[in-house]
Each structure stands twice: as structure tokens, then as C-alpha cells.
Design a protein around this motif. Structure first.
Motif, PDB file in Angstrom:
ATOM      1  N   ALA A 166      25.052  38.012  29.433  1.00 34.07           N
ATOM      2  CA  ALA A 166      25.447  39.402  29.802  1.00 34.07           C
ATOM      3  C   ALA A 166      26.024  39.495  31.361  1.00 34.07           C
ATOM      4  O   ALA A 166      25.987  38.368  31.904  1.00 34.07           O
ATOM      5  N   SER A 167      26.760  40.484  31.634  1.00 31.82           N
ATOM      6  CA  SER A 167      27.112  40.620  33.052  1.00 31.82           C
ATOM      7  C   SER A 167      26.344  41.727  33.609  1.00 31.82           C
ATOM      8  O   SER A 167      26.092  42.854  32.860  1.00 31.82           O
ATOM      9  N   LEU A 168      26.434  41.931  34.907  1.00 32.56           N
ATOM     10  CA  LEU A 168      25.949  43.043  35.540  1.00 32.56           C
ATOM     11  C   LEU A 168      26.812  42.878  37.151  1.00 32.56           C
ATOM     12  O   LEU A 168      27.303  42.095  37.432  1.00 32.56           O
ATOM     13  N   ARG A 169      26.716  44.348  37.560  1.00 32.14           N
ATOM     14  CA  ARG A 169      27.561  44.324  39.054  1.00 32.14           C
ATOM     15  C   ARG A 169      26.578  44.964  39.710  1.00 32.14           C
ATOM     16  O   ARG A 169      26.190  46.066  39.626  1.00 32.14           O
ATOM     17  N   VAL A 212      25.509  29.452  41.278  1.00 32.68           N
ATOM     18  CA  VAL A 212      26.184  30.564  40.750  1.00 32.68           C
ATOM     19  C   VAL A 212      27.631  30.371  40.808  1.00 32.68           C
ATOM     20  O   VAL A 212      28.502  31.369  40.341  1.00 32.68           O
ATOM     21  N   LYS A 213      28.176  29.457  41.212  1.00 29.91           N
ATOM     22  CA  LYS A 213      29.529  28.760  41.325  1.00 29.91           C
ATOM     23  C   LYS A 213      30.287  29.220  40.201  1.00 29.91           C
ATOM     24  O   LYS A 213      30.028  28.496  39.094  1.00 29.91           O
ATOM     25  N   GLY A 214      31.335  29.891  40.079  1.00 24.74           N
ATOM     26  CA  GLY A 214      32.073  29.982  38.685  1.00 24.74           C
ATOM     27  C   GLY A 214      31.563  31.108  37.835  1.00 24.74           C
ATOM     28  O   GLY A 214      32.296  31.970  36.732  1.00 24.74           O
ATOM     29  N   ARG A 215      30.308  31.959  38.091  1.00 22.39           N
ATOM     30  CA  ARG A 215      29.956  32.924  37.422  1.00 22.39           C
ATOM     31  C   ARG A 215      29.534  34.286  38.107  1.00 22.39           C
ATOM     32  O   ARG A 215      29.870  35.277  37.645  1.00 22.39           O
ATOM     33  N   PHE A 216      29.643  34.105  39.733  1.00 25.34           N
ATOM     34  CA  PHE A 216      29.390  35.316  40.365  1.00 25.34           C
ATOM     35  C   PHE A 216      30.740  35.142  41.267  1.00 25.34           C
ATOM     36  O   PHE A 216      31.129  34.360  41.735  1.00 25.34           O
ATOM     37  N   THR A 217      30.908  36.728  41.741  1.00 25.41           N
ATOM     38  CA  THR A 217      32.068  36.853  42.525  1.00 25.41           C
ATOM     39  C   THR A 217      31.573  37.899  43.581  1.00 25.41           C
ATOM     40  O   THR A 217      31.189  39.089  43.044  1.00 25.41           O
ATOM     41  N   ILE A 218      31.793  37.870  44.740  1.00 28.20           N
ATOM     42  CA  ILE A 218      31.448  38.675  45.769  1.00 28.20           C
ATOM     43  C   ILE A 218      32.684  39.332  46.287  1.00 28.20           C
ATOM     44  O   ILE A 218      33.896  38.680  46.304  1.00 28.20           O
ATOM     45  N   ARG A 270      36.975  40.672  56.875  1.00 27.74           N
ATOM     46  CA  ARG A 270      38.163  40.676  56.359  1.00 27.74           C
ATOM     47  C   ARG A 270      38.323  40.571  54.756  1.00 27.74           C
ATOM     48  O   ARG A 270      39.561  40.254  54.278  1.00 27.74           O
ATOM     49  N   GLY A 271      37.198  39.980  54.059  1.00 28.88           N
ATOM     50  CA  GLY A 271      37.263  39.854  52.714  1.00 28.88           C
ATOM     51  C   GLY A 271      37.267  38.374  52.316  1.00 28.88           C
ATOM     52  O   GLY A 271      37.856  38.052  51.208  1.00 28.88           O
ATOM     53  N   ILE A 272      37.093  37.419  53.354  1.00 31.96           N
ATOM     54  CA  ILE A 272      37.190  36.018  52.972  1.00 31.96           C
ATOM     55  C   ILE A 272      35.941  35.542  52.407  1.00 31.96           C
ATOM     56  O   ILE A 272      34.911  35.672  53.175  1.00 31.96           O
ATOM     57  N   THR A 273      35.802  34.812  51.484  1.00 31.09           N
ATOM     58  CA  THR A 273      34.292  34.568  50.958  1.00 31.09           C
ATOM     59  C   THR A 273      34.035  33.056  51.373  1.00 31.09           C
ATOM     60  O   THR A 273      34.928  32.225  51.603  1.00 31.09           O
ATOM     61  N   SER A 274      32.881  32.920  51.794  1.00 35.93           N
ATOM     62  CA  SER A 274      32.444  31.665  52.004  1.00 35.93           C
ATOM     63  C   SER A 274      32.138  30.751  50.646  1.00 35.93           C
ATOM     64  O   SER A 274      32.070  31.387  49.741  1.00 35.93           O
ATOM     65  N   PRO A 275      31.767  29.437  50.421  1.00 41.31           N
ATOM     66  CA  PRO A 275      31.256  28.872  49.369  1.00 41.31           C
ATOM     67  C   PRO A 275      30.180  29.500  48.700  1.00 41.31           C
ATOM     68  O   PRO A 275      29.170  30.073  49.410  1.00 41.31           O
ATOM     69  N   TYR A 276      30.000  29.643  47.423  1.00 39.79           N
ATOM     70  CA  TYR A 276      28.863  30.175  46.858  1.00 39.79           C
ATOM     71  C   TYR A 276      27.999  29.104  46.741  1.00 39.79           C
ATOM     72  O   TYR A 276      27.950  28.064  46.728  1.00 39.79           O
ATOM     73  N   ALA A 277      26.741  29.586  46.428  1.00 37.90           N
ATOM     74  CA  ALA A 277      25.534  28.841  45.917  1.00 37.90           C
ATOM     75  C   ALA A 277      26.067  28.048  44.670  1.00 37.90           C
ATOM     76  O   ALA A 277      26.618  28.625  43.850  1.00 37.90           O
ATOM     77  N   ASP A 278      25.610  26.668  44.695  1.00 39.74           N
ATOM     78  CA  ASP A 278      26.005  26.044  43.513  1.00 39.74           C
ATOM     79  C   ASP A 278      25.613  26.328  42.189  1.00 39.74           C
ATOM     80  O   ASP A 278      26.141  26.452  41.337  1.00 39.74           O
ATOM     81  N   ALA A 298      36.582  50.685  52.770  1.00 41.75           N
ATOM     82  CA  ALA A 298      36.915  52.017  52.978  1.00 41.75           C
ATOM     83  C   ALA A 298      35.734  52.827  52.158  1.00 41.75           C
ATOM     84  O   ALA A 298      35.480  54.000  52.544  1.00 41.75           O
ATOM     85  N   LYS A 299      35.031  52.130  51.520  1.00 44.17           N
ATOM     86  CA  LYS A 299      33.939  52.626  50.549  1.00 44.17           C
ATOM     87  C   LYS A 299      32.598  51.994  51.381  1.00 44.17           C
ATOM     88  O   LYS A 299      31.382  52.485  50.998  1.00 44.17           O
ATOM     89  N   ASN A 300      32.800  51.267  52.331  1.00 49.57           N
ATOM     90  CA  ASN A 300      31.514  50.616  53.017  1.00 49.57           C
ATOM     91  C   ASN A 300      30.687  49.969  51.939  1.00 49.57           C
ATOM     92  O   ASN A 300      29.505  50.026  52.144  1.00 49.57           O
ATOM     93  N   THR A 301      31.254  49.193  51.070  1.00 49.43           N
ATOM     94  CA  THR A 301      30.450  48.706  49.818  1.00 49.43           C
ATOM     95  C   THR A 301      30.788  47.418  49.814  1.00 49.43           C
ATOM     96  O   THR A 301      32.025  46.854  49.633  1.00 49.43           O
ATOM     97  N   VAL A 302      29.921  46.568  49.198  1.00 51.13           N
ATOM     98  CA  VAL A 302      30.019  44.992  49.027  1.00 51.13           C
ATOM     99  C   VAL A 302      29.435  44.924  47.429  1.00 51.13           C
ATOM    100  O   VAL A 302      28.571  45.647  47.074  1.00 51.13           O
ATOM    101  N   TYR A 303      30.082  44.108  46.544  1.00 46.51           N
ATOM    102  CA  TYR A 303      29.914  44.052  45.294  1.00 46.51           C
ATOM    103  C   TYR A 303      29.489  42.464  45.078  1.00 46.51           C
ATOM    104  O   TYR A 303      29.930  41.786  45.521  1.00 46.51           O
TER     105      TYR A 303
END
Length: 125
Positions: A16-19, A64-70, A54-62, A75-80
């Protein structure tokens, strides 16, 4: 000071997925780097993902790579954290983190400047 509040955790089945959501308040949150860590029972807190102001992502943990997206919406002071194809090994408390520089989010939990209270994610088989 920066205050971080996470939400979106829960109990799901494998596949499944979660956000997850992290809403920040306090100093100019649009100028700070933000990220996610997680801590499973009996294990150390580990890095998952991070994103610059500015929205540039760093390398993900191995793991979760390919499955998780940050991502973030300044404008909403929110990170997902979009988590797809969840596995039982993703079960953990997920913590939102913030720091003045993204490098402070990429070297373990020690240098992190601010933490949220955490949100539980449980993945059942």
C-alpha cells in the motif's frame, strides 16, 4: 525556533501507499532544509530523505530509493513524504527534521537542528 508537526501515519498492508505530512512553523521555514528520519523498535534513528529550501532533493536512503518521494510546498510550510509499495521493514516511527543546511540532515540524527514528535507507520504482511 522551528516547530514541526507530523501527520499521516497509520496501519497499512504491504504494497500500500501512505503520505506523511510535516507542517512547520516559527522562523522562515521556506529558508531551511527539511527531511525525514525513521526509527524502528530496537534500532537507531536513520535517515530517509531530505530536501533543500529550494526543493532539491538529496539522495534517498538505499532502502527506500524508488519507492519514497520527498517534496515540499513552501507556501504551505509543509514537507511531504510519499511512500509507495510499503514493506513490513518500513514499519517505524517517522520523524520530520529540519536544519539550516541540508548537510546537517545527511550525516545521521546528531546534527539535526529541529525534530517533530513523530508519527507511527505500521506495515502488516
Amino acid at each position: 525556533q522551528v516547530q514541526l508537526v507530523e501527520s499521516g501515519g497509520g496501519l497499512v498492508q504491504a504494497g500500500a501507499s501512505l503520505r506523511l505530512f510535516c507542517t512547520a512553523s516559527g522562523r522562515a521555514v521556506s529558508t531551511i532544509a527539511m527531511g525525514w528520519f525513521r526509527q524502528a523498535p530496537g534500532k537507531e534513528r536513520e535517515f530517509v530523505a531530505a530536501i533543500t529550501s529550494r526543493g532539491i532533493t538529496s539522495p534517498y536512503a538505499d532502502s527506500v530509493k524508488g519507492r519514497f518521494t520527498i517534496s515540499r510546498d513552501n507556501a504551505k510550510n509543509t514537507v511531504y513524504l510519499q511512500m509507495n509499495n510499503l514493506k513490513t521493514e518500513d514499519t517505524a516511527v517517522y520523524y520530520c527534521a529540519a536544519a539550516l543546511f541540508i548537510a546537517r540532515l545527511q550525516n545521521g540524527p546528531g546534527p539535526v537542528d529541529y525534530w517533530g514528535q513523530g508519527t507511527q507507520v505500521t506495515v502488516s504482511s
